[in-house]
Design a protein around this motif. Structure first.
Motif, short mmCIF file in Angstrom:
data_model
loop_
_atom_site.label_atom_id
_atom_site.label_comp_id
_atom_site.label_asym_id
_atom_site.label_seq_id
_atom_site.Cartn_x
_atom_site.Cartn_y
_atom_site.Cartn_z
N ARG A 53 0.87 -1.17 0.00
CA ARG A 53 0.00 0.00 0.00
C ARG A 53 0.91 1.23 0.00
O ARG A 53 1.69 1.43 0.93
CB ARG A 53 -0.91 0.02 1.22
CG ARG A 53 -1.85 1.24 1.28
CD ARG A 53 -2.61 1.28 2.61
NE ARG A 53 -3.43 0.10 2.76
CZ ARG A 53 -4.70 0.00 2.34
NH1 ARG A 53 -5.26 1.03 1.73
NH2 ARG A 53 -5.38 -1.11 2.53
N THR A 54 0.80 2.06 -1.04
CA THR A 54 1.56 3.30 -1.11
C THR A 54 0.59 4.47 -0.98
O THR A 54 -0.42 4.53 -1.69
CB THR A 54 2.33 3.41 -2.43
OG1 THR A 54 3.33 2.38 -2.47
CG2 THR A 54 3.02 4.76 -2.56
N ARG A 55 0.91 5.39 -0.08
CA ARG A 55 0.03 6.53 0.19
C ARG A 55 0.80 7.84 -0.05
O ARG A 55 1.92 8.01 0.44
CB ARG A 55 -0.47 6.48 1.63
CG ARG A 55 -1.41 7.63 2.01
CD ARG A 55 -1.94 7.47 3.42
NE ARG A 55 -2.77 8.59 3.83
CZ ARG A 55 -4.07 8.70 3.58
NH1 ARG A 55 -4.70 7.73 2.91
NH2 ARG A 55 -4.75 9.76 3.99
N GLU A 68 0.37 12.00 0.44
CA GLU A 68 -0.39 13.00 1.17
C GLU A 68 0.12 14.39 0.79
O GLU A 68 1.32 14.66 0.84
CB GLU A 68 -0.25 12.80 2.68
CG GLU A 68 -0.86 11.50 3.17
CD GLU A 68 -0.75 11.34 4.67
OE1 GLU A 68 -0.03 12.15 5.31
OE2 GLU A 68 -1.38 10.41 5.21
N GLN A 109 5.08 10.72 1.37
CA GLN A 109 4.86 9.39 0.78
C GLN A 109 5.23 8.32 1.78
O GLN A 109 6.23 8.42 2.48
CB GLN A 109 5.69 9.24 -0.49
CG GLN A 109 5.56 7.88 -1.18
CD GLN A 109 6.54 6.84 -0.62
OE1 GLN A 109 6.17 5.70 -0.33
NE2 GLN A 109 7.79 7.25 -0.43
N GLY A 113 -8.45 8.12 -4.25
CA GLY A 113 -8.01 9.42 -3.78
C GLY A 113 -8.98 10.52 -4.14
O GLY A 113 -9.82 10.37 -5.03
N ALA A 125 -5.03 13.41 -0.49
CA ALA A 125 -4.51 12.05 -0.27
C ALA A 125 -4.89 11.14 -1.43
O ALA A 125 -5.93 11.33 -2.07
CB ALA A 125 -5.05 11.48 1.04
N CYS A 126 -4.01 10.18 -1.70
CA CYS A 126 -4.28 9.16 -2.71
C CYS A 126 -3.50 7.90 -2.34
O CYS A 126 -2.33 7.97 -1.97
CB CYS A 126 -3.86 9.64 -4.10
SG CYS A 126 -4.34 8.51 -5.44
N GLU A 127 -4.17 6.75 -2.41
CA GLU A 127 -3.56 5.48 -2.07
C GLU A 127 -3.59 4.54 -3.26
O GLU A 127 -4.54 4.53 -4.05
CB GLU A 127 -4.28 4.81 -0.89
CG GLU A 127 -3.99 5.42 0.45
CD GLU A 127 -4.49 4.56 1.59
OE1 GLU A 127 -4.03 4.77 2.72
OE2 GLU A 127 -5.34 3.67 1.35
#
Length: 370
Positions: free
Chosen positions: A179-181, A183, A277, A231, A241-243
């Motif tokens: 899981r990469t997030r 912000e 990130q 996101g 934010a986007c995941e």
């Protein structure tokens, strides 16, 4: 085979979808195996809502065999079934039910053979090892193997009964899920410069993953897949934010290290300074490698496993056993093509082949010399 089908019907009757507890099935199976004299151990997850089963027959000695399967199944939600998925039904020599092929058919064959294991003067131990949460990342098997090695002598080999039509599967790729997030900073879309969009660097990362992983030859090459992006909140808000959920499937541990290094280097250089990130590994299933000379492969072939050995397109728990120093092979009844499908089924003839395999295994385990 009648006993195996009856046991399969009982196992299918337990809804052990990964999102649910498997304790009702575990209790029933543990009682059955304890009642015929097995050394039975349970190892639970942190919430104690799920458990592995380890049942051992014969001497507490090295050189034994592990029969490995998983008790959980995938959901039936949004699938159109012709019959109750949790009630075994037979049509034209096929036994239908959720988990019938993946992999309660193999477990039923193990349980049917357990009485002969208990009644035979075994020269080496036979372990029936049933794990939880294989379908969501092989979460139970590391604890199961740790429990096995802590309380029994190290087995020589493991046979993982995933459906291969009783063919010998000696290698498969691993699986690592992440899981990469990203912000950033929300702002009104009338002035995007007042914010920092998390979606743009996420989109760039998605393009990078595609460039790394869009390849042919899926079984013998490391592949990468982006499974989900989420996101933003509204069309007129700069997204904060986007995941991304993504995975790759390495052929070797070295491939895994190299791919993680490439991704880490990209994120370090390409993430804008106004974006935070984070990347977290969520699933790790090791690959199964083969040189063609493993003891498990030779023994499974002698017991009726069908050669030549082949590379499997799907992952299994076998790599965990191999990483623990236990020779592993995949060989089980039914076809993976029926797994996870509506009206999932296993052929009666495949259960008959599994029963014959188990009978030969009992004979192998009682001999003093291989």
């Amino acid at each position: 085979m009648t006993a195996t089908i009856a046991l399969l019907a009982e196992l299918v009757g337990f809804d052990t979808t990964s999102s649910r507890s498997n304790l009702a099935l575990v209790g029933r199976v543990a009682d059955r195996l304890d009642g015929i004299g097995a050394r039975v151990r349970l190892s639970h997850d942190e919430g104690r809502g799920k458990a592995n089963i380890l049942a051992s027959f014969g001497p507490c000695a090295p050189g034994g065999v592990v029969l490995s399967g998983h008790t959980d199944t995938v959901p039936v939600d949004d699938q159109s079934w012709s019959s109750d998925p949790f009630r075994l039904s037979e049509r034209d020599g096929k036994l239908h039910g959720r988990g019938a092929v993946d992999m309660k058919g193999f477990i039923a064959a193990c349980l049917a053979a357990a009485e002969s294991f208990a009644a035979t003067d075994l020269a080496r131990p036979v372990h029936i090892a049933l794990s939880y949460d294989e379908e969501v990342g092989c979460l139970g098997v590391p604890g199961l193997i740790a429990d096995l090695l802590a309380h029994e002598e190290r087995p020589e080999l493991a046979i993982i009964g995933e459906p291969t039509l009783m063919r010998l599967g000696d290698r498969h790729r691993g699986f690592l899920g992440f899981r990469t997030r990203f912000e950033g900073k929300a702002a009104h879309s009338s002035d995007p410069s007042a914010g920092a969009s998390a979606i743009y660097p996420a989109a760039d990362f998605a393009g990078f993953l595609r460039a790394v992983g869009h390849r042919a030859g899926a079984i013998d090459r490391t592949t990468v897949n982006l499974g989900r992006i989420e996101g933003g909140s509204a069309i007129n808000i700069v997204p904060s934010a986007c995941e991304l959920l993504w995975e790759f499937r390495p052929v070797t541990p070295e491939d895994a290290e190299e791919t993680e290094r490439l991704v880490g280097a990209y994120l370090a250089r390409a993430t804008p300074p106004d974006i935070r990130q984070s990347t977290r590994r969520q699933v790790h299933v090791p690959p199964l490698a083969s040189a063609g000379t493993e003891p498990a492969l030779a023994v499974a072939a002698a017991l009726g496993g069908i050669g030549p050995p082949f590379a499997m397109p799907f992952g299994t728990e076998a790599g965990f056993f191999q990483a623990a120093g236990i020779s592993a092979v995949v060989c089980g009844p039914g076809s993976i093509a029926q797994a996870h499908q509506p009206d999932e089924w296993i052929a009666c003839a495949q259960l008959e082949a599994a029963d014959a395999f188990m009978a030969r295994l009992a004979g192998w385990a009682c001999r003093r010399h291989s």
